[in-house]
Design a protein around this motif. Structure first.
Motif, PDB file in Angstrom:
ATOM      1  N   MET A 242      26.983 -27.116   1.184  1.00 18.53           N
ATOM      2  CA  MET A 242      26.429 -26.411   0.027  1.00 18.53           C
ATOM      3  C   MET A 242      25.067 -26.992  -0.287  1.00 18.53           C
ATOM      4  SD  MET A 242      29.325 -25.810  -2.774  1.00 18.53           S
ATOM      5  CE  MET A 242      30.997 -26.141  -2.317  1.00 18.53           C
ATOM      6  N   ASN A 243      24.180 -26.118  -0.766  1.00 16.12           N
ATOM      7  CA  ASN A 243      22.868 -26.619  -1.161  1.00 16.12           C
ATOM      8  C   ASN A 243      22.944 -27.252  -2.553  1.00 16.12           C
ATOM      9  OD1 ASN A 243      22.438 -24.602  -3.203  1.00 16.12           O
ATOM     10  ND2 ASN A 243      21.766 -23.166  -1.637  1.00 16.12           N
ATOM     11  N   THR A 244      21.885 -27.889  -2.956  1.00 14.78           N
ATOM     12  CA  THR A 244      21.849 -28.612  -4.227  1.00 14.78           C
ATOM     13  C   THR A 244      22.126 -27.692  -5.410  1.00 14.78           C
ATOM     14  OG1 THR A 244      20.292 -30.185  -3.302  1.00 14.78           O
ATOM     15  CG2 THR A 244      20.420 -30.082  -5.705  1.00 14.78           C
ATOM     16  N   ARG A 245      21.544 -26.510  -5.398  1.00 16.68           N
ATOM     17  CA  ARG A 245      21.746 -25.587  -6.519  1.00 16.68           C
ATOM     18  C   ARG A 245      23.204 -25.163  -6.619  1.00 16.68           C
ATOM     19  NH1 ARG A 245      17.165 -21.826  -6.884  1.00 16.68           N
ATOM     20  NH2 ARG A 245      17.829 -21.136  -4.854  1.00 16.68           N
ATOM     21  N   GLN A 246      23.848 -24.923  -5.483  1.00 16.83           N
ATOM     22  CA  GLN A 246      25.260 -24.552  -5.503  1.00 16.83           C
ATOM     23  C   GLN A 246      26.100 -25.690  -6.068  1.00 16.83           C
ATOM     24  OE1 GLN A 246      25.553 -23.589  -1.367  1.00 16.83           O
ATOM     25  NE2 GLN A 246      25.152 -21.422  -1.704  1.00 16.83           N
ATOM     26  N   LYS A 247      25.778 -26.908  -5.704  1.00 14.93           N
ATOM     27  CA  LYS A 247      26.489 -28.072  -6.244  1.00 14.93           C
ATOM     28  C   LYS A 247      26.272 -28.178  -7.750  1.00 14.93           C
ATOM     29  CE  LYS A 247      26.197 -30.643  -1.952  1.00 14.93           C
ATOM     30  NZ  LYS A 247      25.558 -31.750  -1.245  1.00 14.93           N
ATOM     31  N   GLN A 248      25.050 -27.896  -8.220  1.00 14.94           N
ATOM     32  CA  GLN A 248      24.767 -27.936  -9.653  1.00 14.94           C
ATOM     33  C   GLN A 248      25.586 -26.872 -10.388  1.00 14.94           C
ATOM     34  OE1 GLN A 248      20.502 -27.358  -9.390  1.00 14.94           O
ATOM     35  NE2 GLN A 248      20.123 -29.468 -10.024  1.00 14.94           N
TER      36      GLN A 248
ATOM     37  N   ILE B  64      28.503 -25.542  -9.483  1.00 12.06           N
ATOM     38  CA  ILE B  64      29.909 -25.956  -9.520  1.00 12.06           C
ATOM     39  C   ILE B  64      30.111 -27.067 -10.539  1.00 12.06           C
ATOM     40  CG2 ILE B  64      31.727 -27.111  -8.196  1.00 12.06           C
ATOM     41  CD1 ILE B  64      30.925 -25.380  -5.842  1.00 12.06           C
ATOM     42  N   TYR B  65      29.215 -28.034 -10.563  1.00 13.40           N
ATOM     43  CA  TYR B  65      29.310 -29.131 -11.533  1.00 13.40           C
ATOM     44  C   TYR B  65      29.287 -28.573 -12.954  1.00 13.40           C
ATOM     45  CZ  TYR B  65      28.316 -33.437 -14.020  1.00 13.40           C
ATOM     46  OH  TYR B  65      28.373 -34.491 -14.900  1.00 13.40           O
ATOM     47  N   ARG B  66      28.357 -27.647 -13.196  1.00 11.31           N
ATOM     48  CA  ARG B  66      28.212 -27.046 -14.531  1.00 11.31           C
ATOM     49  C   ARG B  66      29.496 -26.331 -14.949  1.00 11.31           C
ATOM     50  NH1 ARG B  66      27.966 -25.415 -19.035  1.00 11.31           N
ATOM     51  NH2 ARG B  66      26.210 -24.495 -20.116  1.00 11.31           N
ATOM     52  N   LEU B  67      30.086 -25.589 -14.026  1.00 12.96           N
ATOM     53  CA  LEU B  67      31.298 -24.839 -14.340  1.00 12.96           C
ATOM     54  C   LEU B  67      32.512 -25.745 -14.507  1.00 12.96           C
ATOM     55  CD1 LEU B  67      30.775 -21.809 -11.952  1.00 12.96           C
ATOM     56  CD2 LEU B  67      30.550 -21.830 -14.453  1.00 12.96           C
ATOM     57  N   LEU B  68      32.605 -26.766 -13.685  1.00 17.72           N
ATOM     58  CA  LEU B  68      33.752 -27.674 -13.772  1.00 17.72           C
ATOM     59  C   LEU B  68      33.755 -28.495 -15.057  1.00 17.72           C
ATOM     60  CD1 LEU B  68      34.029 -29.000 -10.109  1.00 17.72           C
ATOM     61  CD2 LEU B  68      35.602 -27.458 -11.287  1.00 17.72           C
TER      62      LEU B  68
ATOM     63  N   GLU C  97      23.284 -18.356 -19.661  1.00 15.97           N
ATOM     64  CA  GLU C  97      23.226 -19.757 -20.076  1.00 15.97           C
ATOM     65  C   GLU C  97      23.078 -20.685 -18.860  1.00 15.97           C
ATOM     66  OE1 GLU C  97      26.172 -22.942 -22.221  1.00 15.97           O
ATOM     67  OE2 GLU C  97      26.155 -20.893 -23.010  1.00 15.97           O
ATOM     68  N   ILE C  98      23.827 -20.391 -17.807  1.00 20.55           N
ATOM     69  CA  ILE C  98      23.709 -21.187 -16.582  1.00 20.55           C
ATOM     70  C   ILE C  98      22.298 -21.065 -16.012  1.00 20.55           C
ATOM     71  CG2 ILE C  98      24.490 -21.415 -14.188  1.00 20.55           C
ATOM     72  CD1 ILE C  98      27.248 -20.409 -15.165  1.00 20.55           C
ATOM     73  N   ALA C  99      21.788 -19.851 -15.973  1.00 21.00           N
ATOM     74  CA  ALA C  99      20.438 -19.613 -15.449  1.00 21.00           C
ATOM     75  C   ALA C  99      19.395 -20.396 -16.251  1.00 21.00           C
ATOM     76  CB  ALA C  99      20.119 -18.121 -15.482  1.00 21.00           C
ATOM     77  N   GLU C 100      19.522 -20.372 -17.557  1.00 18.49           N
ATOM     78  CA  GLU C 100      18.572 -21.108 -18.402  1.00 18.49           C
ATOM     79  C   GLU C 100      18.686 -22.613 -18.181  1.00 18.49           C
ATOM     80  OE1 GLU C 100      19.493 -19.684 -22.329  1.00 18.49           O
ATOM     81  OE2 GLU C 100      18.428 -17.789 -22.013  1.00 18.49           O
ATOM     82  N   ASP C 101      19.909 -23.115 -18.079  1.00 22.16           N
ATOM     83  CA  ASP C 101      20.121 -24.549 -17.859  1.00 22.16           C
ATOM     84  C   ASP C 101      19.495 -25.026 -16.547  1.00 22.16           C
ATOM     85  OD1 ASP C 101      21.549 -24.674 -20.210  1.00 22.16           O
ATOM     86  OD2 ASP C 101      23.518 -24.856 -19.248  1.00 22.16           O
ATOM     87  N   LEU C 102      19.609 -24.189 -15.511  1.00 19.66           N
ATOM     88  CA  LEU C 102      19.114 -24.577 -14.182  1.00 19.66           C
ATOM     89  C   LEU C 102      17.704 -24.066 -13.887  1.00 19.66           C
ATOM     90  CD1 LEU C 102      22.388 -24.029 -12.120  1.00 19.66           C
ATOM     91  CD2 LEU C 102      21.495 -26.156 -13.072  1.00 19.66           C
TER      92      LEU C 102
ATOM     93  N   VAL D 222      19.103 -15.026 -13.527  1.00 23.25           N
ATOM     94  CA  VAL D 222      20.507 -14.625 -13.528  1.00 23.25           C
ATOM     95  C   VAL D 222      20.878 -14.092 -12.147  1.00 23.25           C
ATOM     96  CG1 VAL D 222      22.187 -12.976 -14.469  1.00 23.25           C
ATOM     97  CG2 VAL D 222      20.626 -14.181 -16.002  1.00 23.25           C
ATOM     98  N   ARG D 223      19.973 -13.348 -11.531  1.00 26.37           N
ATOM     99  CA  ARG D 223      20.231 -12.809 -10.191  1.00 26.37           C
ATOM    100  C   ARG D 223      20.453 -13.938  -9.175  1.00 26.37           C
ATOM    101  NH1 ARG D 223      22.881 -10.765  -6.944  1.00 26.37           N
ATOM    102  NH2 ARG D 223      22.030  -9.814  -5.107  1.00 26.37           N
ATOM    103  N   THR D 224      19.695 -15.012  -9.287  1.00 25.86           N
ATOM    104  CA  THR D 224      19.873 -16.156  -8.388  1.00 25.86           C
ATOM    105  C   THR D 224      21.245 -16.786  -8.608  1.00 25.86           C
ATOM    106  OG1 THR D 224      17.501 -16.561  -8.274  1.00 25.86           O
ATOM    107  CG2 THR D 224      18.943 -18.401  -7.694  1.00 25.86           C
TER     108      THR D 224
END
Length: 54
Positions: free
Chosen positions: A7-13, A15-19, A29-34, A38-40
């Motif tokens: 997984m790339n770094t963004r994908q790991k971020q 998953i971490y955010r959701l967990l 909210e996730i898009a703003e945090d990262l 939203v599409r990404t």
């Protein structure tokens, strides 16, 4: 032979955010945090889903 999950770094971020969320988190909210769109987030989540299926 075992397949390694990559997984790339963004994908790991993501998953971490959701967990570590205590409640459902809106995509916006996730898009703003990262600092991504939203599409990404949607694209990355789709890739994560296919990784986890395997």
């Amino acid at each position: 032979m075992e397949q390694q999950i990559v997984m790339n770094t963004r994908q790991k971020q993501l998953i971490y955010r959701l967990l570590h969320a205590h409640a459902p988190v809106p995509l916006k909210e996730i898009a703003e945090d990262l600092h991504i769109s939203v599409r990404t987030v949607q694209r990355e989540m789709s890739q994560i889903k296919s990784i986890l299926k395997h």
